[in-house]
Design a protein around this motif. Structure first.
Motif, mmCIF file in Angstrom:
data_model
loop_
_atom_site.group_PDB
_atom_site.id
_atom_site.type_symbol
_atom_site.label_atom_id
_atom_site.label_comp_id
_atom_site.label_asym_id
_atom_site.label_seq_id
_atom_site.Cartn_x
_atom_site.Cartn_y
_atom_site.Cartn_z
ATOM 1 N N ASN A 242 43.393 30.181 35.206
ATOM 2 C CA ASN A 242 42.062 30.049 35.806
ATOM 3 C C ASN A 242 41.440 28.790 35.211
ATOM 4 O O ASN A 242 40.582 28.852 34.337
ATOM 5 N N HIS A 260 33.576 31.144 38.912
ATOM 6 C CA HIS A 260 34.866 31.585 38.376
ATOM 7 C C HIS A 260 34.921 31.601 36.849
ATOM 8 O O HIS A 260 35.980 31.857 36.288
ATOM 9 N N ASP A 308 45.694 32.880 30.659
ATOM 10 C CA ASP A 308 44.679 33.898 30.850
ATOM 11 C C ASP A 308 45.368 35.224 31.139
ATOM 12 O O ASP A 308 46.518 35.279 31.559
ATOM 13 N N CYS A 309 44.638 36.297 30.932
ATOM 14 C CA CYS A 309 45.149 37.646 31.143
ATOM 15 C C CYS A 309 46.272 37.994 30.183
ATOM 16 O O CYS A 309 47.084 38.859 30.470
ATOM 17 N N SER A 359 35.066 40.059 37.882
ATOM 18 C CA SER A 359 36.519 40.131 37.684
ATOM 19 C C SER A 359 37.147 38.757 37.483
ATOM 20 O O SER A 359 38.326 38.666 37.135
ATOM 21 N N VAL A 360 36.374 37.689 37.692
ATOM 22 C CA VAL A 360 36.951 36.350 37.540
ATOM 23 C C VAL A 360 36.383 35.582 36.359
ATOM 24 O O VAL A 360 36.886 34.505 36.028
ATOM 25 N N SER A 362 35.494 34.214 32.659
ATOM 26 C CA SER A 362 36.388 33.982 31.527
ATOM 27 C C SER A 362 36.364 35.143 30.531
ATOM 28 O O SER A 362 37.373 35.447 29.894
ATOM 29 N N THR A 365 38.897 37.678 31.707
ATOM 30 C CA THR A 365 40.298 37.259 31.734
ATOM 31 C C THR A 365 40.819 36.833 30.363
ATOM 32 O O THR A 365 41.994 36.512 30.223
ATOM 33 N N ARG A 411 38.343 44.678 33.395
ATOM 34 C CA ARG A 411 39.618 44.081 32.997
ATOM 35 C C ARG A 411 40.706 44.435 34.008
ATOM 36 O O ARG A 411 41.549 43.600 34.346
ATOM 37 N N ALA A 414 40.445 42.249 36.941
ATOM 38 C CA ALA A 414 40.842 40.867 36.658
ATOM 39 C C ALA A 414 42.325 40.747 36.340
ATOM 40 O O ALA A 414 42.998 39.833 36.812
ATOM 41 N N CYS A 415 42.822 41.653 35.510
ATOM 42 C CA CYS A 415 44.181 41.535 34.967
ATOM 43 C C CYS A 415 44.782 42.932 34.823
ATOM 44 O O CYS A 415 44.958 43.433 33.704
#
Length: 437
Positions: A242, A260, A308-309, A359-360, A362, A365, A411, A414-415
């Motif tokens: 991201n 984002h 990320d994630c 969900s996006v 930082s 993620t 979370r 997002a991931c």
């Protein structure tokens, strides 16, 4: 005869050692000014900009206190420090300081009366600034309203309460090396490097510290921990799954809401509000420099910020660490009741204020849930400086289990393949840390 010679030689070595130690542990005082200096208005105007770049007011103005009058507590692993009064008051501030005393403090961390300043004052970074910028900051500080305010006594643990020991710390970490432009880089990149490494002292927060409070040079800008918040790595920002764009980073640095990624919170919020008062060109230069840094930009041993994630420990835990369906349902219900009004898909604030879906961002993620949980607990306070955005705190309305369920749900959005572990314990720990301050 030989024994006498050895005794004399040993005595000379001891005396020489004591002289060296005394020279290291002592600095002469500089005579105070007999009267307030004349202030050059043009220099003071330039200095106001440099003071914003260096976030001087962030540390030297306590909540509810007078501008630049100090008194803000700084909690360190070695005890609590209180920032000093840097208004031109002659008795409790720096009104009696001549320019050379101010320069010595900025470049070498030594007060006018000769005592060593603790390196919580980032003179290791200010020493990289130009003579002109330091002179302009002095002019600006001498132009602000004088305030009579004496900082409370510091509470430092032994042996750090013995200030002369700072001289040995300086031997290890202080380099009076002013930055010079790199000829193979653009003027904007060099400007960004100067702001990040000098007045902005970004690595003070974004670089991990060793056991004596010095920055780990091999992990420069590799991320740190400040007041319970993760200060993320500033390397590899353009290479993440991201990634940050220059436009997003400039918006974030200037206290806006970056699509984002979200908006500044915690210790970064007042920094971004300071940067918002400066010409946008400064933020653009900082973004240009930071986005050029990858894991090998500064040192071959600098760790990558990682994808990320990336969840700590989740890969080995496998399905056992996945969030249960009931927990997800609870988190979804909490989101609908507490968050969707601003962050839901159809929320007007998504359009009016540019608020991102959670969900996006930082914080959702990242590999560590700390910043998301801290934001939920503490919220984002309103500011009297523009621009300002607000998020209410939920520490008093949601218990640990509810916040853990909400964080787990976000979370998962997002991931989903890399859930965070031990969320409720993390929430409890962070809540207790916040209450102890």
């Amino acid at each position: 005869m030989r024994r006498g010679t050895l005794y004399r030689a040993a005595s000379l070595i001891v005396v020489a050692g004591l002289i060296v130690c005394a020279a290291m542990l002592w600095r002469p005082s500089i005579d105070p000014l007999a009267q307030a200096p004349a202030v050059d208005e043009a220099s003071a105007r330039r200095g106001a900009r440099v003071a914003e770049q260096g976030d001087c007011a962030v540390c030297h103005t306590r909540p509810g206190g007078a501008y630049m009058a100090g008194g803000l507590p700084l909690v360190t692993p070695f005890g609590t420090l209180y920032t000093t009064n840097i208004t031109p008051d002659r008795d409790t501030g720096i009104g009696s300081w001549p320019p050379e005393a101010f320069v010595r403090a900025m470049r070498h961390g030594v007060s006018r009366d000769g005592h060593f300043l603790y390196p919580a004052f980032p003179y290791v970074h200010y020493s990289k600034m130009s003579d002109g910028d330091i002179s302009d900051v002095y002019a600006y500080l001498m132009s602000v309203d004088p305030v009579s305010a004496r900082a409370p006594e510091n509470h430092m643990m032994f042996p750090m309460n013995f200030r002369p020991l700072v001289s040995f710390w300086n031997l290890l970490f202080l380099r009076d090396d002013r930055l010079t432009d790199l000829p193979d880089r653009s003027a904007q990149w060099n400007r960004g490097r100067y702001l990040v490494e000098g007045a902005g002292h970004c690595s003070s927060c974004h670089t991990p510290l060793n056991f004596i409070g010095g920055e780990k040079g091999s992990e420069h800008l590799g991320g740190g921990l400040v007041d319970g918040w993760n200060a993320p790595a500033l390397t590899g920002m353009a290479q993440r799954s991201n990634p940050w764009t220059a436009e997003q980073l400039v918006t974030y640095l200037r206290a806006g809401v970056a699509g984002h990624h979200g908006a500044a919170a915690g210790p970064m919020l007042p920094v971004s509000l300071s940067l918002a008062q400066l010409p946008e060109a400064d933020a653009q230069a900082i973004a240009d420099y930071l986005l050029s840094l990858d894991s090998n930009s500064l040192d071959s041993n600098t760790p990558s910020s990682g994808p990320d994630c990336e969840a700590t420990g989740a890969a080995s835990a496998g399905a056992a660490s996945r969030v249960s369906a009931p927990a997800l349902a609870q988190g979804e219900a909490l989101f609908a009741g507490a968050c969707a009004g601003c962050h839901g898909g159809g929320a007007p604030m998504r359009t009016i204020d540019g608020r991102p879906g959670l969900s996006v961002v930082s914080a959702a993620t990242a590999s560590d849930p700390r910043n998301l949980i801290k934001t939920i607990l503490d919220g984002i306070p309103m500011s009297d400086r523009a621009p300002s955005h607000y998020m209410p705190p939920f520490a008093d309305t949601l218990d640990d289990a509810h916040i853990a369920a909400l964080a787990g749900y976000l979370r998962n959005q997002a991931c989903g393949a890399a859930p965070w572990r031990d969320l409720q314990q993390t929430v409890n720990t962070l809540r207790q840390e916040g209450q102890s301050k």
